[in-house]
Design a protein around this motif. Sequence first.
Motif, PDB file in Angstrom:
ATOM      1  N   THR A  10       0.853  -1.173   0.000  1.00  0.00           N
ATOM      2  CA  THR A  10       0.000   0.000   0.000  1.00  0.00           C
ATOM      3  C   THR A  10       0.890   1.224   0.000  1.00  0.00           C
ATOM      4  O   THR A  10       2.107   1.129   0.083  1.00  0.00           O
ATOM      5  CB  THR A  10      -0.886   0.019   1.263  1.00  0.00           C
ATOM      6  OG1 THR A  10      -0.032   0.145   2.406  1.00  0.00           O
ATOM      7  CG2 THR A  10      -1.687  -1.274   1.375  1.00  0.00           C
ATOM      8  N   ALA A  11       0.261   2.405  -0.117  1.00  0.00           N
ATOM      9  CA  ALA A  11       1.052   3.634  -0.137  1.00  0.00           C
ATOM     10  C   ALA A  11       1.889   3.752   1.126  1.00  0.00           C
ATOM     11  O   ALA A  11       3.037   4.184   1.092  1.00  0.00           O
ATOM     12  CB  ALA A  11       0.130   4.834  -0.270  1.00  0.00           C
ATOM     13  N   ARG A  65       9.673   2.853  -0.818  1.00  0.00           N
ATOM     14  CA  ARG A  65       9.946   3.953  -1.742  1.00  0.00           C
ATOM     15  C   ARG A  65      11.400   3.995  -2.184  1.00  0.00           C
ATOM     16  O   ARG A  65      11.747   4.751  -3.086  1.00  0.00           O
ATOM     17  CB  ARG A  65       9.553   5.282  -1.098  1.00  0.00           C
ATOM     18  CG  ARG A  65       8.043   5.500  -1.065  1.00  0.00           C
ATOM     19  CD  ARG A  65       7.717   6.889  -0.554  1.00  0.00           C
ATOM     20  NE  ARG A  65       6.295   7.163  -0.688  1.00  0.00           N
ATOM     21  CZ  ARG A  65       5.811   8.249  -1.289  1.00  0.00           C
ATOM     22  NH1 ARG A  65       6.622   9.140  -1.809  1.00  0.00           N
ATOM     23  NH2 ARG A  65       4.510   8.438  -1.372  1.00  0.00           N
ATOM     24  N   TRP A  88      11.432   3.359  -5.743  1.00  0.00           N
ATOM     25  CA  TRP A  88      10.698   4.278  -6.614  1.00  0.00           C
ATOM     26  C   TRP A  88      11.685   5.167  -7.377  1.00  0.00           C
ATOM     27  O   TRP A  88      12.795   5.445  -6.898  1.00  0.00           O
ATOM     28  CB  TRP A  88       9.779   5.177  -5.792  1.00  0.00           C
ATOM     29  CG  TRP A  88       8.535   4.507  -5.285  1.00  0.00           C
ATOM     30  CD1 TRP A  88       8.324   3.170  -5.107  1.00  0.00           C
ATOM     31  CD2 TRP A  88       7.339   5.168  -4.893  1.00  0.00           C
ATOM     32  NE1 TRP A  88       7.068   2.951  -4.616  1.00  0.00           N
ATOM     33  CE2 TRP A  88       6.428   4.161  -4.480  1.00  0.00           C
ATOM     34  CE3 TRP A  88       6.932   6.490  -4.848  1.00  0.00           C
ATOM     35  CZ2 TRP A  88       5.146   4.454  -4.024  1.00  0.00           C
ATOM     36  CZ3 TRP A  88       5.663   6.796  -4.402  1.00  0.00           C
ATOM     37  CH2 TRP A  88       4.773   5.780  -3.992  1.00  0.00           C
ATOM     38  N   LEU A 112       2.130  12.471  -4.448  1.00  0.00           N
ATOM     39  CA  LEU A 112       3.050  11.414  -4.011  1.00  0.00           C
ATOM     40  C   LEU A 112       4.384  11.944  -3.500  1.00  0.00           C
ATOM     41  O   LEU A 112       5.175  11.189  -2.943  1.00  0.00           O
ATOM     42  CB  LEU A 112       3.302  10.435  -5.160  1.00  0.00           C
ATOM     43  CG  LEU A 112       2.082   9.680  -5.703  1.00  0.00           C
ATOM     44  CD1 LEU A 112       2.516   8.676  -6.772  1.00  0.00           C
ATOM     45  CD2 LEU A 112       1.338   8.964  -4.578  1.00  0.00           C
ATOM     46  N   ASP A 127       4.354  -1.041  -7.271  1.00  0.00           N
ATOM     47  CA  ASP A 127       3.670  -0.263  -6.234  1.00  0.00           C
ATOM     48  C   ASP A 127       3.668   1.220  -6.571  1.00  0.00           C
ATOM     49  O   ASP A 127       2.728   1.947  -6.247  1.00  0.00           O
ATOM     50  CB  ASP A 127       4.260  -0.517  -4.843  1.00  0.00           C
ATOM     51  CG  ASP A 127       5.741  -0.208  -4.744  1.00  0.00           C
ATOM     52  OD1 ASP A 127       6.380   0.019  -5.783  1.00  0.00           O
ATOM     53  OD2 ASP A 127       6.263  -0.203  -3.609  1.00  0.00           O
ATOM     54  N   TYR A 146       0.943   1.608  -9.174  1.00  0.00           N
ATOM     55  CA  TYR A 146      -0.345   1.479  -8.477  1.00  0.00           C
ATOM     56  C   TYR A 146      -0.741   2.821  -7.878  1.00  0.00           C
ATOM     57  O   TYR A 146      -1.886   3.276  -8.023  1.00  0.00           O
ATOM     58  CB  TYR A 146      -0.236   0.429  -7.380  1.00  0.00           C
ATOM     59  CG  TYR A 146      -1.448   0.326  -6.482  1.00  0.00           C
ATOM     60  CD1 TYR A 146      -2.492  -0.543  -6.780  1.00  0.00           C
ATOM     61  CD2 TYR A 146      -1.552   1.097  -5.310  1.00  0.00           C
ATOM     62  CE1 TYR A 146      -3.603  -0.653  -5.956  1.00  0.00           C
ATOM     63  CE2 TYR A 146      -2.661   0.997  -4.485  1.00  0.00           C
ATOM     64  CZ  TYR A 146      -3.679   0.124  -4.806  1.00  0.00           C
ATOM     65  OH  TYR A 146      -4.794   0.032  -3.983  1.00  0.00           O
ATOM     66  N   GLU A 147       0.187   3.485  -7.207  1.00  0.00           N
ATOM     67  CA  GLU A 147      -0.112   4.765  -6.557  1.00  0.00           C
ATOM     68  C   GLU A 147      -0.385   5.863  -7.587  1.00  0.00           C
ATOM     69  O   GLU A 147      -1.260   6.709  -7.379  1.00  0.00           O
ATOM     70  CB  GLU A 147       1.042   5.180  -5.633  1.00  0.00           C
ATOM     71  CG  GLU A 147       1.256   4.251  -4.444  1.00  0.00           C
ATOM     72  CD  GLU A 147       0.059   4.171  -3.515  1.00  0.00           C
ATOM     73  OE1 GLU A 147      -0.747   5.118  -3.474  1.00  0.00           O
ATOM     74  OE2 GLU A 147      -0.074   3.144  -2.820  1.00  0.00           O
ATOM     75  N   LYS A 205      -3.851   5.252  -8.852  1.00  0.00           N
ATOM     76  CA  LYS A 205      -4.806   5.604  -7.806  1.00  0.00           C
ATOM     77  C   LYS A 205      -5.032   7.112  -7.747  1.00  0.00           C
ATOM     78  O   LYS A 205      -6.177   7.580  -7.653  1.00  0.00           O
ATOM     79  CB  LYS A 205      -4.301   5.092  -6.456  1.00  0.00           C
ATOM     80  CG  LYS A 205      -5.221   5.416  -5.282  1.00  0.00           C
ATOM     81  CD  LYS A 205      -4.662   4.823  -3.980  1.00  0.00           C
ATOM     82  CE  LYS A 205      -5.588   5.150  -2.808  1.00  0.00           C
ATOM     83  NZ  LYS A 205      -5.101   4.559  -1.541  1.00  0.00           N
ATOM     84  N   VAL A 206      -3.952   7.888  -7.815  1.00  0.00           N
ATOM     85  CA  VAL A 206      -4.067   9.344  -7.752  1.00  0.00           C
ATOM     86  C   VAL A 206      -4.954   9.863  -8.882  1.00  0.00           C
ATOM     87  O   VAL A 206      -5.866  10.678  -8.669  1.00  0.00           O
ATOM     88  CB  VAL A 206      -2.680  10.011  -7.831  1.00  0.00           C
ATOM     89  CG1 VAL A 206      -2.819  11.523  -8.051  1.00  0.00           C
ATOM     90  CG2 VAL A 206      -1.888   9.752  -6.555  1.00  0.00           C
ATOM     91  N   TRP A 256      -4.896  -2.010  -9.286  1.00  0.00           N
ATOM     92  CA  TRP A 256      -5.854  -0.998  -8.817  1.00  0.00           C
ATOM     93  C   TRP A 256      -7.223  -1.245  -9.431  1.00  0.00           C
ATOM     94  O   TRP A 256      -8.238  -1.181  -8.733  1.00  0.00           O
ATOM     95  CB  TRP A 256      -5.375   0.414  -9.163  1.00  0.00           C
ATOM     96  CG  TRP A 256      -6.301   1.449  -8.588  1.00  0.00           C
ATOM     97  CD1 TRP A 256      -6.237   2.020  -7.350  1.00  0.00           C
ATOM     98  CD2 TRP A 256      -7.498   1.959  -9.210  1.00  0.00           C
ATOM     99  NE1 TRP A 256      -7.298   2.877  -7.160  1.00  0.00           N
ATOM    100  CE2 TRP A 256      -8.094   2.853  -8.278  1.00  0.00           C
ATOM    101  CE3 TRP A 256      -8.106   1.760 -10.431  1.00  0.00           C
ATOM    102  CZ2 TRP A 256      -9.277   3.540  -8.550  1.00  0.00           C
ATOM    103  CZ3 TRP A 256      -9.284   2.434 -10.712  1.00  0.00           C
ATOM    104  CH2 TRP A 256      -9.859   3.316  -9.779  1.00  0.00           C
TER     105      TRP A 256
END
Length: 328
Positions: free
Chosen positions: A22-23, A28, A31, A61, A267, A270-271, A274-275, A313
């Motif tokens: 998850t977020a 990170r 990332w 983010l 991930d 995914y974020e 989602k945003v 998502w």
Amino acid sequence: MKHLGKFSAAAAALLIAAGVGTAAQADRSQWPQSFTVGTASQGGTYFAYGSGWANLVAETLGVSGGGEVTGGPTQNLALVHTGDLAFGMTTMGPAREALEGRSPLAPGIKMDQVCALFPMYQTPFSITALASSGIKSISDIPAGAKIGFGPAGSTSDTYFPAMLETLGVKFDRRNGGWNDLGGQLQDGLLDVIAFAAGIPIPAVSQLEVQAEVNIIEFTADEQKKVMDAFPVADFTIPASTYKSLNADARAVSMWNFAIANCALPADFVYEVTKVVMENNDKMVSIHKAARTTVKENAVKNTFIPWHPGAARWYKENGIDIPDNLIKQ
């Protein structure tokens, strides 16, 4: 990969395979440190829309990111495939050509590192001329007319000339950014601009402020002939789109999708998904075309492999993404 940040291929593969987190839990450290979204020329919808969603994602983010001017969909596909851009925007026609190894920028190379991210909007193909030209229909366009088709290699430049040829129009082909072409139209250096961009097109809206323009629609017969020959669907430009329209205008359109380099961590993607998908009100405030940037339109993609992070998502939010359409 210049803009994908520092993460190893092995770590990226593990993240993509796992597709979990998850977020709050996301690692990170894997990332990218920054990201860039490939858009198109200034004055077009891609630039406004793409820069806007890049900024929204960056602010939400906490990752540095922004839009970049490019040659449009065809170039975005190539740059995302190579990893020179993390994200991009494309229309479905050029996307199919790229995946099948038929991109004019890299003939024979199947761009298999391009993954689907989210649905954007339909791109109408529309024609604009100055009212003073007397051009009110496609059949009014005189032989040898100077027509601006947008940046070389763009969706408009790839498909619109062939569409007009199918309709019997003989023209002198010109290329350039939408803002530049709008200025040339206003200065009498062009007779017509053939746009393929989400509506309202910023360059057309600007033209309306400075001159009287005609938004030229397809006749029913012209629309059918183009739909029979090209990968487009029927479309109606609402009269409310431009002050120059007194009634809805008939057109054709092609779907646009945001794309991601397939090696990006699951991930992170995914974020990002989602945003964008959970903030449609903010997306619409960026550009009205984002009204169709909703999860239900994910089904409009039938051939671009989905990034595992994006697919996760959609599945969590009630959209069935076929397993055979998820990048492995």
